[in-house]
Design an enzyme around this catalytic site. Structure first.
Site, mmCIF file in Angstrom:
data_model
loop_
_atom_site.group_PDB
_atom_site.id
_atom_site.type_symbol
_atom_site.label_atom_id
_atom_site.label_comp_id
_atom_site.label_asym_id
_atom_site.label_seq_id
_atom_site.Cartn_x
_atom_site.Cartn_y
_atom_site.Cartn_z
ATOM 1 N N HIS A 100 -70.952 -17.014 18.010
ATOM 2 C CA HIS A 100 -69.916 -16.172 18.649
ATOM 3 C C HIS A 100 -70.065 -16.137 20.170
ATOM 4 C CE1 HIS A 100 -68.511 -14.855 14.773
ATOM 5 N NE2 HIS A 100 -69.637 -14.232 14.464
ATOM 6 N N ALA A 101 -70.861 -17.032 20.715
ATOM 7 C CA ALA A 101 -70.996 -17.097 22.172
ATOM 8 C C ALA A 101 -70.088 -18.195 22.718
ATOM 9 C CB ALA A 101 -72.450 -17.355 22.570
#
Ligand SMILES: [Zn+2]
Length: 251
Positions: A100-101
């Site tokens: 999720h980065a």
């Protein structure tokens, strides 16, 4: 099958479920007797900047412990990818997770995109040009997908599957698409789709099936080069067994 692991991964850097006490230990307990361990180093800021903006790096750096462990997590993924290039399939038993980065932001217990950094490092070193990322976490890896959205050489795939069978079928269909070979297979290995985890779907034995399918795909399409990196998975009573099942198939 090698496990890339550093003792600092058990440090509690945050109050989120990925950093929960006992989580990494639950996996270690299942793997330590049968697999060989390799220790990684932190990535440096230049390596982070293959994927992330300086603003995002500075933002994470504001929390120094999180920053330290996140550098080591990215280093774990990078090491696993290097080992895979040497013909040694590997699993990075790391946290914090990374999918999720995005380039300039992160959420969902992630800080830096471990898998993306590992792939971009191989690409900048010209060891590979094409890569494929298969993400078996419950959640869509929006960070990984966005980082590679403008890179047609890197394919990202996240099966959704409403049932156990349709999940495996969907993965099988993707892996069967006729195409040019890839330089490497990276697996974003999340285990939160387990029937006793948040996703409530897959049985432990399904992770073995998935691991085996991915191994066969890598042997066929990626010169056997493959590595997996821990993403999610939050029920400590089944997490270690799911990881072991995946690696039994994948190694
Ligand atoms: Zn997840």
């Amino acid at each position: 099958m090698l496990v890339v692991y550093h003792s600092r991964y058990v440090e509690i850097y945050s109050s989120d479920p990925a950093s929960a006490p006992g989580r990494i230990e639950s996996i270690l307990d299942e793997l330590k007797a049968s697999l060989e361990f390799v220790e990684p180093k932190q990535v440096n800021e230049q390596e982070l900047m293959l994927v992330h903006t300086l603003d995002h790096i500075e933002h994470v750096k504001a929390h120094s412990l999180t920053f330290e462990i996140a550098l080591l997590a990215a280093g774990g993924a990078t090491k696993a990818a290097e080992l895979a290039m040497q013909g040694k399939p590997s699993f990075a038993l790391i946290r914090p997770p990374g999918h999720h980065a995005s380039r300039d932001s992160s959420w969902g217990f992630c800080f830096f995109n471990n898998v993306a950094i590992a792939i971009e490092k191989l690409r900048i070193e010209r060891k590979i040009s094409k890569a494929v990322v298969v993400d078996v976490d419950l959640h869509y890896g929006d960070g990984t997908a966005s980082i590679f959205a403008q890179s047609p050489q890197v394919t990202y795939f996240h099966p959704e599957g409403a049932s156990r069978q349709s999940y495996v079928d969907e993965l099988h269909r993707f892996l069967s698409i006729p195409r040019e070979p890839f330089g490497i297979l990276a697996v974003s290995a999340g285990f939160d789709r387990h029937e006793h985890d948040w996703g409530g779907l897959l049985k432990t034995e399904d992770y073995y099936t998935i691991g085996k399918m991915l191994k066969e795909f890598a042997e066929d399409k990626c010169n056997a080069r493959r590595f997996a990196v821990l993403e999610g998975g939050y029920n400590h009573s089944v997490l270690g067994k799911s990881v072991k099942a995946l690696l039994d198939g994948f190694g």
